[in-house]
Design an enzyme around this catalytic site. Structure first.
Site, PDB file in Angstrom:
ATOM      1  N   CYS B 150       0.824  -1.212   0.000  1.00 34.62           N
ATOM      2  CA  CYS B 150       0.000   0.000   0.000  1.00 34.62           C
ATOM      3  C   CYS B 150       0.854   1.257   0.000  1.00 34.62           C
ATOM      4  O   CYS B 150       0.687   2.140  -0.835  1.00 34.62           O
ATOM      5  CB  CYS B 150      -0.917   0.008   1.210  1.00 34.62           C
ATOM      6  N   HIS B 151       1.746   1.369   0.958  1.00 33.80           N
ATOM      7  CA  HIS B 151       2.500   2.610   1.082  1.00 33.80           C
ATOM      8  C   HIS B 151       3.991   2.366   1.229  1.00 33.80           C
ATOM      9  O   HIS B 151       4.731   3.228   1.688  1.00 33.80           O
ATOM     10  CB  HIS B 151       1.967   3.440   2.249  1.00 33.80           C
ATOM     11  N   GLY B 152       4.426   1.139   0.894  1.00 37.36           N
ATOM     12  CA  GLY B 152       5.862   0.893   0.753  1.00 37.36           C
ATOM     13  C   GLY B 152       6.651   0.712   2.043  1.00 37.36           C
ATOM     14  O   GLY B 152       7.841   1.010   2.070  1.00 37.36           O
TER      15      GLY B 152
END
Lengths: 422, 186
Positions: B150-152
């Protein structure tokens, strides 16, 4: 809602009713004879378009609820039932789902129009703040509505967005569990989102009434930003602006129908046609397009709390715009520097939207950091300083002069007893 | 008007304040049920436990089970994964706390404090990203641990946050070995 009512019904029944509940006079003064600046362009038709979209969303939504089941194990199938079994269910659902996107297209145009023409400036600050409250309510409604089909994007969107609150120090975890009604997004979450998704549009309708009330005290701004000075600067709402608004609406509806009938899933995500699975996160979670600029801001900050603060700050700063802009001149048509910064800002907002849909890696992260900084720089530095340093162009003496030219305005101004066209 | 300030409170003033106070308390008492109804009820709070047979999990394999609506990953780690987690200096960790439900809240995030006690190859973890709740993918990312799509956020082979926006290591649930091949989560 403003001015003295000239409503004078001849029908004895209407007379009797008006003496007891003067609603006819209210409608007459607000939407029939209400004086609008004569130079309004088509960017001003989006208020009416938005009112239509709110009614359309409530109408299609109420009907969809007749066929929808708000339960974690039944919701997905009930939506499929709407698509396949319910008479015209596909049409109603596509109208509602695309209607949400069209609602946001219209509201973003409406907001950018306000930013371009300085519609938030004295004396319309409260009008602007009410509009921002409507925008917030719309975002909450849109988010919760997207959860209801209980697909993969519904579930994981709900998980990510509710987890934003876990960034709050100390009580964050408790708040998230309270929002969920459990230890993960589950049936309790779906049920409360359904309840609130049904409630919030009616709260929006309430704030819309306040928004129109606050609009009708000073009256509409206009492309010159020059205040109405004389009766000849205005035209009655009906028929001039009812027809103009209706024409704008019909053009808008063509676009809406094009999406509904030809590209009904263009603005959605294929993953949402897979039933929610709490054990598998889709490879690439993306919110609905209308949240993307704010999502890009959230992801650009390499700290959880910092990202959440910046995302909410990006919305909060919009509330403060009337007090951040120090220029006395409303319309960007007469602000040569602001006009350029406005278009840069539009490009930055669209750029953030693009970056919000891109994967969170490499150059995309760097680009979204740069644009996030610029987003806040625009509001917190450029707007306050520009009003002090910019030399605005000369303003027209009146709205009439801007429409008819100096000579014509001088003639009418010199003949105050000229018969009014009404 | 200094005089008016000196006027004695009347019985009417007293009744006015007393009524207001009772009304405020009553309002708060009515508001609370409306707030608390949103909290998890007793059936959700009942700490459900799950028993899992881990005898068939070979080295390098993982099994995911659902516990309290969340995925819990049980991994039989390879020797390389264990040594990689052991060799990571504590000073490099973003979150130096073990976040292990079986240990004191301030236990340091050494690999020994993250893995099963005395069975360093076994690793049990709530597989939920501490950023915004997505499920990180196993055996991926820079440290071959977990990577959140999702956001690394990047986690190592002991589920400890190494890079990205997540603030904490992924949580270790309360669990115990019932036998060598069976564990109870919760």
């Amino acid at each position: 809602m403003a001015g003295h009512s000239t409503y004078n019904p001849q029908n004895p029944l209407l007379k009797w009713f008006e003496a007891r509940l003067p609603i006819g006079g209210l409608i007459h003064s607000s939407f029939i004879v209400f004086p609008n600046p004569r130079n309004l362009n088509y960017w001003w038709t989006f208020g009416g378009i938005l009112a239509f979209m709110l009614v359309a969303q409530i109408a299609t939504g109420v009907v969809l609820v007749m066929h929808y089941t708000p339960h974690a194990s039944l919701a997905f199938n009930s939506v499929e039932g709407i698509m396949r079994d319910v008479n015209y269910g596909w049409l109603l659902r596509y109208l509602h789902a695309n209607g949400a996107s069209m609602f946001f297209i219209a509201v973003y145009i409406h907001i950018f129009r306000g930013l371009y023409y300085g519609s938030y400036k004295n004396p319309r600050e409260v009008l602007w703040v009410l509009g921002m409250i409507i925008f917030l309510l719309m975002m909450a409604t849109g988010f919760m509505g997207y959860v209801l089909p209980w697909g993969q994007m519904s579930f994981w969107g709900a998980t990510v967005i509710t987890n934003l609150f876990s960034a709050i120090p100390l009580v964050g975890e408790k708040i998230v569990i309270w929002l969920w009604g459990g230890f993960s997004v589950d049936n309790a979450t779906l049920n409360r989102f359904f309840s609130l998704h049904y409630l919030l549009p009616f709260m929006i309708a309430g704030v819309v009434i306040l928004h129109i009330w606050a609009l009708h005290i000073p009256g509409s701004n206009n492309p010159t930003g020059v205040s109405v000075k004389d009766k000849q600067d205005t035209l009655p709402f009906h028929p001039y602006f009812t027809v103009k608004d209706a024409f704008g609406l019909v053009c808008f509806l063509i676009l809406y129908c094009w999406f509904v009938f030809y590209l009904p899933n263009y603005m959605g995500h294929a993953d949402n046609y897979i039933e929610a699975n709490p054990l598998v996160t889709p490879a690439h979670i993306v919110p609905e397009w209308y949240f993307l600029p704010f999502y890009a801001i959230l992801r650009s900050i390499p700290s959880k709390l910092g990202g959440v603060i910046c995302m909410f700050g990006a919305i909060a700063v919009l509330f403060a715009v009337p007090w951040l802009d120090t220029s006395k001149v409303r319309s960007a048509n007469f602000r040569p520097l602001y006009r350029q910064f406005f278009w840069i800002f539009v490009a930055v907002a669209i750029g953030l939207g693009y970056l919000g849909s891109a994967p969170p890696e490499g150059g995309y992260v760097i680009a979204s950091r740069i644009l996030t900084v610029y987003y806040f720089f625009h509001f917190l530095v450029i707007l306050p300083l520009l009003g002090l340093f910019e030399k605005p162009l000369p303003l027209p003496a009146s709205i009439t002069e801007s429409v008819l030219g100096k000579g014509a305005a001088a003639v009418t101004a010199g003949a105050p007893s000229a018969p009014q066209t009404k | 008007m200094a005089q008016s300030a000196a006027v004695e409170p009347t019985r009417r003033d007293f009744l006015y304040i007393a009524t207001g106070a009772v009304g405020a308390v009553g309002l708060a008492a009515v508001v609370w049920p409306f707030i608390d109804q949103m909290n998890p009820d007793a059936s959700a709070l009942a700490l459900a436990s799950t028993e899992v047979d881990i005898g068939s999990i070979q080295t390098g394999e993982s099994v995911t089970v659902k516990w309290r609506g969340k995925p819990v990953v049980i991994r039989n780690r390879t020797a390389e994964e264990v040594s990689a987690a052991k060799d990571a200096p504590l000073s490099e960790l973003k979150d130096p706390i073990a976040r292990n439900g079986n240990l004191p809240a301030d236990a340091p995030a050494t690999d020994a404090n993250r893995a099963a006690t005395g069975k360093e190859n076994w690793f049990v973890m709530v597989n939920v990203c501490t950023h915004l709740g997505c499920i990180p993918l196993g055996q991926q990312g820079e440290y071959s641990g977990w990577f959140c799509p999702c956001h690394g956020s990047v986690y190592d082979t002991a589920g400890r946050i190494r890079k990205g926006p997540a603030p904490e290591n992924m949580a270790i649930p309360v669990y115990s070995f019932l036998s060598d091949t069976k564990i109870k989560i919760g």
